[in-house]
Design a protein around this motif. Structure first.
Motif, PDB file in Angstrom:
ATOM      1  N   MET A   1      20.599  40.924  38.481  1.00 65.99           N
ATOM      2  CA  MET A   1      19.775  42.956  38.161  1.00 65.99           C
ATOM      3  C   MET A   1      21.234  43.710  38.298  1.00 65.99           C
ATOM      4  N   THR A   2      21.574  44.807  36.732  1.00 70.83           N
ATOM      5  CA  THR A   2      22.795  44.682  36.355  1.00 70.83           C
ATOM      6  C   THR A   2      22.773  46.050  37.428  1.00 70.83           C
ATOM      7  N   LEU A   3      24.538  45.660  37.501  1.00 69.00           N
ATOM      8  CA  LEU A   3      24.895  46.817  38.813  1.00 69.00           C
ATOM      9  C   LEU A   3      25.417  48.351  37.838  1.00 69.00           C
ATOM     10  N   GLN A   4      24.671  49.215  38.759  1.00 70.53           N
ATOM     11  CA  GLN A   4      24.577  50.060  38.500  1.00 70.53           C
ATOM     12  C   GLN A   4      25.636  50.949  38.874  1.00 70.53           C
ATOM     13  N   ALA A   5      25.600  51.446  40.316  1.00 70.43           N
ATOM     14  CA  ALA A   5      25.970  52.654  41.335  1.00 70.43           C
ATOM     15  C   ALA A   5      26.639  51.645  42.040  1.00 70.43           C
ATOM     16  N   LEU A   6      27.754  52.205  42.538  1.00 67.52           N
ATOM     17  CA  LEU A   6      28.795  52.399  43.654  1.00 67.52           C
ATOM     18  C   LEU A   6      28.895  52.938  44.826  1.00 67.52           C
ATOM     19  N   ILE A   7      28.133  53.071  45.574  1.00 63.90           N
ATOM     20  CA  ILE A   7      27.686  53.632  46.862  1.00 63.90           C
ATOM     21  C   ILE A   7      28.793  54.005  47.463  1.00 63.90           C
ATOM     22  N   PHE A   8      29.939  54.766  48.506  1.00 63.79           N
ATOM     23  CA  PHE A   8      31.019  54.946  49.324  1.00 63.79           C
ATOM     24  C   PHE A   8      31.391  55.708  50.804  1.00 63.79           C
ATOM     25  N   ASP A   9      30.622  54.834  51.811  1.00 60.48           N
ATOM     26  CA  ASP A   9      31.236  55.337  52.501  1.00 60.48           C
ATOM     27  C   ASP A   9      32.051  56.124  52.421  1.00 60.48           C
ATOM     28  N   VAL A  10      32.861  58.305  53.812  1.00 60.93           N
ATOM     29  CA  VAL A  10      34.005  58.428  53.970  1.00 60.93           C
ATOM     30  C   VAL A  10      34.858  57.781  54.702  1.00 60.93           C
ATOM     31  N   ASP A  11      34.530  58.292  55.994  1.00 57.26           N
ATOM     32  CA  ASP A  11      35.947  58.135  56.961  1.00 57.26           C
ATOM     33  C   ASP A  11      35.865  56.711  56.987  1.00 57.26           C
ATOM     34  N   GLY A  12      37.140  56.544  57.121  1.00 58.33           N
ATOM     35  CA  GLY A  12      37.525  54.638  57.290  1.00 58.33           C
ATOM     36  C   GLY A  12      37.578  54.084  55.333  1.00 58.33           C
ATOM     37  N   GLU A 110      37.979  53.375  37.203  1.00 59.81           N
ATOM     38  CA  GLU A 110      37.613  52.531  36.484  1.00 59.81           C
ATOM     39  C   GLU A 110      36.156  52.500  36.506  1.00 59.81           C
ATOM     40  N   ALA A 111      35.951  53.024  37.558  1.00 59.87           N
ATOM     41  CA  ALA A 111      34.112  52.490  37.667  1.00 59.87           C
ATOM     42  C   ALA A 111      33.255  54.000  36.648  1.00 59.87           C
ATOM     43  N   ARG A 112      34.754  54.549  36.398  1.00 57.27           N
ATOM     44  CA  ARG A 112      32.711  56.400  35.671  1.00 57.27           C
ATOM     45  C   ARG A 112      34.173  55.794  34.468  1.00 57.27           C
ATOM     46  N   ALA A 113      35.264  54.969  34.332  1.00 53.89           N
ATOM     47  CA  ALA A 113      35.498  54.504  32.609  1.00 53.89           C
ATOM     48  C   ALA A 113      34.123  54.018  32.300  1.00 53.89           C
ATOM     49  N   ALA A 114      33.846  53.050  32.813  1.00 57.87           N
ATOM     50  CA  ALA A 114      32.981  51.878  32.162  1.00 57.87           C
ATOM     51  C   ALA A 114      31.081  52.741  32.346  1.00 57.87           C
ATOM     52  N   GLY A 115      31.163  53.871  33.124  1.00 53.55           N
ATOM     53  CA  GLY A 115      29.671  54.298  33.198  1.00 53.55           C
ATOM     54  C   GLY A 115      29.465  54.387  34.444  1.00 53.55           C
ATOM     55  N   MET A 116      30.066  53.519  35.317  1.00 61.11           N
ATOM     56  CA  MET A 116      29.306  52.567  36.499  1.00 61.11           C
ATOM     57  C   MET A 116      28.639  54.311  37.354  1.00 61.11           C
ATOM     58  N   ARG A 117      27.843  55.038  37.776  1.00 62.76           N
ATOM     59  CA  ARG A 117      27.287  55.743  38.643  1.00 62.76           C
ATOM     60  C   ARG A 117      28.072  55.489  40.315  1.00 62.76           C
ATOM     61  N   LEU A 118      28.663  56.802  40.733  1.00 59.01           N
ATOM     62  CA  LEU A 118      28.822  56.634  42.108  1.00 59.01           C
ATOM     63  C   LEU A 118      28.679  57.516  42.979  1.00 59.01           C
ATOM     64  N   ALA A 119      28.040  57.683  44.049  1.00 61.72           N
ATOM     65  CA  ALA A 119      27.598  58.137  45.270  1.00 61.72           C
ATOM     66  C   ALA A 119      28.262  57.882  46.509  1.00 61.72           C
ATOM     67  N   SER A 238      41.462  36.281  48.097  1.00 62.59           N
ATOM     68  CA  SER A 238      42.513  37.297  48.287  1.00 62.59           C
ATOM     69  C   SER A 238      42.942  37.903  46.655  1.00 62.59           C
ATOM     70  N   GLY A 239      42.976  39.216  47.229  1.00 63.67           N
ATOM     71  CA  GLY A 239      42.766  39.793  45.236  1.00 63.67           C
ATOM     72  C   GLY A 239      42.747  40.849  44.816  1.00 63.67           C
ATOM     73  N   VAL A 240      42.131  42.000  43.635  1.00 59.53           N
ATOM     74  CA  VAL A 240      42.084  42.910  43.881  1.00 59.53           C
ATOM     75  C   VAL A 240      40.502  42.973  44.079  1.00 59.53           C
ATOM     76  N   VAL A 241      40.086  44.253  44.640  1.00 58.94           N
ATOM     77  CA  VAL A 241      38.225  44.278  44.402  1.00 58.94           C
ATOM     78  C   VAL A 241      38.072  44.788  42.918  1.00 58.94           C
ATOM     79  N   SER A 242      38.112  44.583  41.803  1.00 54.40           N
ATOM     80  CA  SER A 242      38.553  45.388  40.014  1.00 54.40           C
ATOM     81  C   SER A 242      36.248  45.881  39.787  1.00 54.40           C
ATOM     82  N   ASP A 244      35.022  44.517  37.872  1.00 54.16           N
ATOM     83  CA  ASP A 244      34.883  42.573  36.541  1.00 54.16           C
ATOM     84  C   ASP A 244      34.658  41.865  38.770  1.00 54.16           C
ATOM     85  N   VAL A 245      35.218  41.975  39.499  1.00 53.70           N
ATOM     86  CA  VAL A 245      34.747  41.290  40.994  1.00 53.70           C
ATOM     87  C   VAL A 245      34.228  41.906  41.480  1.00 53.70           C
ATOM     88  N   LEU A 246      33.173  42.741  41.407  1.00 50.25           N
ATOM     89  CA  LEU A 246      32.126  43.150  41.803  1.00 50.25           C
ATOM     90  C   LEU A 246      31.151  43.813  41.599  1.00 50.25           C
TER      91      LEU A 246
END
Ligand code: XBP
Ligand code: MG
Length: 251
Positions: A1-12, A110-119, A238-242, A244-246
């Motif tokens: 399944m292709t990754l379509q969106a990243l969903i973020f909590d806010v506080d913390g 990075e997500a926006r530039a790749a057309g990844m949806r955000l919520a 250890s690394g940078v969560v990008s 591509d990593v996701l």
């Protein structure tokens, strides 16, 4: 399944808002209303086990004075305190004292530039989300998110999965098409309860909690030259969560 969106909590997760933001705003609201409460850091750390500011105040009141907390005027008094608190929080955030956690803006852009949806899927109020996003990313940044699931949009707060299922439904996506980002055990339970693979970036108040079922358990998202550390699928990483990593983690 292709990754379509990243969903973020806010506080913390987006920012460390609790100690110097929400906690201070609660205390200012108590003082405004002549309520003899004041939450120090240790008290607030304990009360954060209860998600939702209104729910947190009611829990504290029930500890102090169960009869008063059950009185018929208690809900209106809680609502008044929460309105006052939210006004203080919005002002504190607008003053610019709270910045995004390392790597958050980088990953969002990075997500926006790749057309990844955000919520966003959060327990806090829409006003608080707008204040933080605008103060840290600019006035138009609320438009970066296809969906903002916040506060009383659902009847039960985290760890109930409601806010995440609400966001998925409005995005028209399945959990398999998304990855969630959280900082707390309550938040992880909510996201996992909605079937979401979840990256946990622990914060000041949550690093000692248990995070069963996390896809990744990290101390942050990392930045070039300042990698995050933790475990992914229970293996040290250890690394940078990008993006591509996701995509790799999400399979
Ligand atoms: C964390 C919470 C919120 C805040 C206070 O939300 O539990 O209740 O502590 O904000 P998140 P309110 O899901 O973003 O981690 O007073 O507006 O609830
Ligand atoms: Mg959180």
């Amino acid at each position: 399944m292709t990754l379509q969106a990243l969903i973020f909590d806010v506080d913390g997760t987006l920012a460390e808002t609790e100690r110097d933001g929400h906690r201070v705003a609660f205390n200012q609201a108590f003082a405004d209303a002549g309520v003899p409460w004041s939450w120090d850091d240790a008290t607030y750390a304990r009360l954060l086990a209860v998600a939702g500011g209104k729910e947190r105040m009611l829990h504290y009141w029930r500890e102090l004075d169960p009869a008063a907390a059950e009185a018929s005027d208690a809900p209106a008094r809680i609502d008044d305190l929460h309105r006052r608190k939210t006004a203080h929080y919005v002002r504190l955030v607008a003053e610019g004292g709270i910045g995004l956690r390392p790597g958050v803006e980088r990953l969002l852009r990075e997500a926006r530039a790749a057309g990844m949806r955000l919520a966003i899927a959060t327990t806090t109020t829409p006003d608080n989300v707008e204040a933080l996003v605008s103060a840290t990313l600019g006035a138009d940044a609320m438009g970066w998110f296809d969906c903002i699931g916040a506060g009383d949009a659902v009847p039960r707060k985290k760890p109930d999965a409601g806010i995440y299922t609400w966001v998925l439904a409005r995005m028209g996506l399945t959990a398999a098409q998304c990855v969630a980002f959280e900082d707390s055990a309550n938040g992880l339970r909510a996201a996992v309860g909605a079937g979401l693979r979840t990256v946990v970036t622990t914060g000041a108040y949550t690093r000692g909690e248990a995070f069963p079922g996390a896809l990744a358990l990290l101390d942050g998202l990392g930045a070039p030259g300042a990698p995050a550390h933790g475990h992914v699928h229970a293996a040290p990483w250890s690394g940078v969560v990008s993006l591509d990593v996701l995509r790799l983690w999400a399979g």
